[in-house]
Design a protein around this motif. Structure first.
Motif, PDB file in Angstrom:
ATOM      1  N   LEU A  57      -1.466  54.114  21.350  1.00 30.99           N
ATOM      2  CA  LEU A  57      -1.462  55.365  22.112  1.00 30.99           C
ATOM      3  C   LEU A  57      -0.256  56.224  21.753  1.00 30.99           C
ATOM      4  N   ALA A  62      -0.195  60.164  22.289  1.00 30.36           N
ATOM      5  CA  ALA A  62      -0.494  60.168  23.722  1.00 30.36           C
ATOM      6  C   ALA A  62       0.566  59.457  24.553  1.00 30.36           C
ATOM      7  N   ARG A  65       1.357  60.583  28.044  1.00 32.73           N
ATOM      8  CA  ARG A  65       0.290  60.425  29.027  1.00 32.73           C
ATOM      9  C   ARG A  65       0.208  58.993  29.573  1.00 32.73           C
ATOM     10  N   ALA A 148      -7.362  61.516  24.529  1.00 30.64           N
ATOM     11  CA  ALA A 148      -6.121  62.031  25.108  1.00 30.64           C
ATOM     12  C   ALA A 148      -5.880  63.502  24.801  1.00 30.64           C
ATOM     13  N   THR A 150      -5.174  64.728  21.792  1.00 29.13           N
ATOM     14  CA  THR A 150      -4.092  64.821  20.793  1.00 29.13           C
ATOM     15  C   THR A 150      -4.668  64.587  19.400  1.00 29.13           C
TER      16      THR A 150
END
Length: 297
Positions: A57, A62, A65, A148, A150
């Motif tokens: 991630l 991300a 987040r 996400a 992105t």
């Protein structure tokens, strides 16, 4: 007000525009459990249920987040500050629910299936991931980036990983084979079979996993099996990033080719034992080790 009036037409157009905007914000991907995962809008609160998912991630752009992760989620360094939601083997469901995530990223074979299913039954959206090939690592970066919001960062990270692996494959395409035993755990003694992602790293470097044909991704074996296979190189991860202690016990087996030629090699476990872009660095190190083994013939 007649339905064909200018105001009615304007309101209808606005309504259709709002519906189109909402539809365009919806994002969907297929996960590694062959399930369609959809969000009405890109995730803003994500919980990762494995250290590998946490890394992926962050690499997908991300990281900001992420609101929760399991224990041992230690890379990149900022991941250490994330609230903990148990371990990958035993999730803290109350802690996860308290974080109110709009996306949970689970580990197919590592997380308790019943607990993950419970999260879904409680209304959470779950992405189940488990890359089994280098291509899957890159694909996962892109999928998580879609969820996400992105996509640009995820695509860039995936491209860097694909290019790095392609360079290694080309470099070692014609390398002389080196038989390898990879020790993934010491007690009980465990290795990886040919379907495991670590085996792809071994193949990329021109290595041959001596236990490729065993059933199960991470089969248990005995010391006698290693002696019988007599690998040219023994590679181990270990309990820490700078702790090659698992290699020491093999030195007493002086008849082993790997011991006779001093082909006992350490690779930091986070660089090969998590399905993340760090595997590029781990595979490069593994390739360097196997080149040393070739030079010692």
């Amino acid at each position: 007000m007649p339905p064909t009036s200018p105001i009615s037409r304007l309101l209808l157009a606005l309504s259709l525009a709002l519906l189109a905007t909402a539809a365009s914000a919806r994002v969907c991907v297929d996960d590694d459990a062959d399930r369609r995962v959809c969000l009405e809008q890109p995730a803003r609160r994500i919980v990762a249920l494995s250290p590998g998912a946490t890394e992926l991630l962050y690499d997908a752009g991300a990281g900001e987040r992420l609101v929760g992760a399991v224990s041992f989620s230690d890379f990149p360094p900022e991941a250490k500050a994330l609230p903990r939601v148990g371990s990958y083997k035993r999730l803290d469901l109350e802690a996860i629910l308290a974080l109110q995530p709009d996306l949970v990223v689970a580990w197919v074979s590592g997380n308790p299936a019943a607990q993950v299913e419970r999260l879904e039954n409680l209304g959470l959206t779950v992405y189940r991931g488990e890359p089994r090939r280098f291509a899957g690592v890159a694909d996962t970066l892109e999928r998580l980036a879609v969820l996400a919001g992105t996509k640009q960062a995820g695509a860039a990270a995936a491209a860097r990983f694909r290019d790095g692996i392609a360079e290694l494959r080309q470099r070692f395409a014609d390398a002389d084979p080196v038989t390898v035993f990879y020790e993934v755990w010491e007690e009980p003694l465990m290795t990886v079979n040919g379907e495991h992602l670590i085996s792809e790293a071994i193949r990329t470097c021109g290595g041959v996993n001596v236990f490729a044909d065993l059933p199960g991704l991470a089969p248990r074996i005995g010391t006698e099996a290693v002696i019988a296979a007599d690998p040219e190189a023994i590679v181990a991860g270990g309990m820490g990033e700078n702790n090659p202690a698992w290699l020491t016990p093999w030195k007493r087996f002086r008849a082993l080719t790997a011991v006779q030629r001093d082909n006992l090699f350490f690779v930091p476990p986070s660089t090969l034992q998590r399905p993340t872009p760090q595997m590029l660095a781990g595979t490069r190190l593994l390739c360097d080790h196997l080149e040393r083994a070739r030079a010692r013939r």
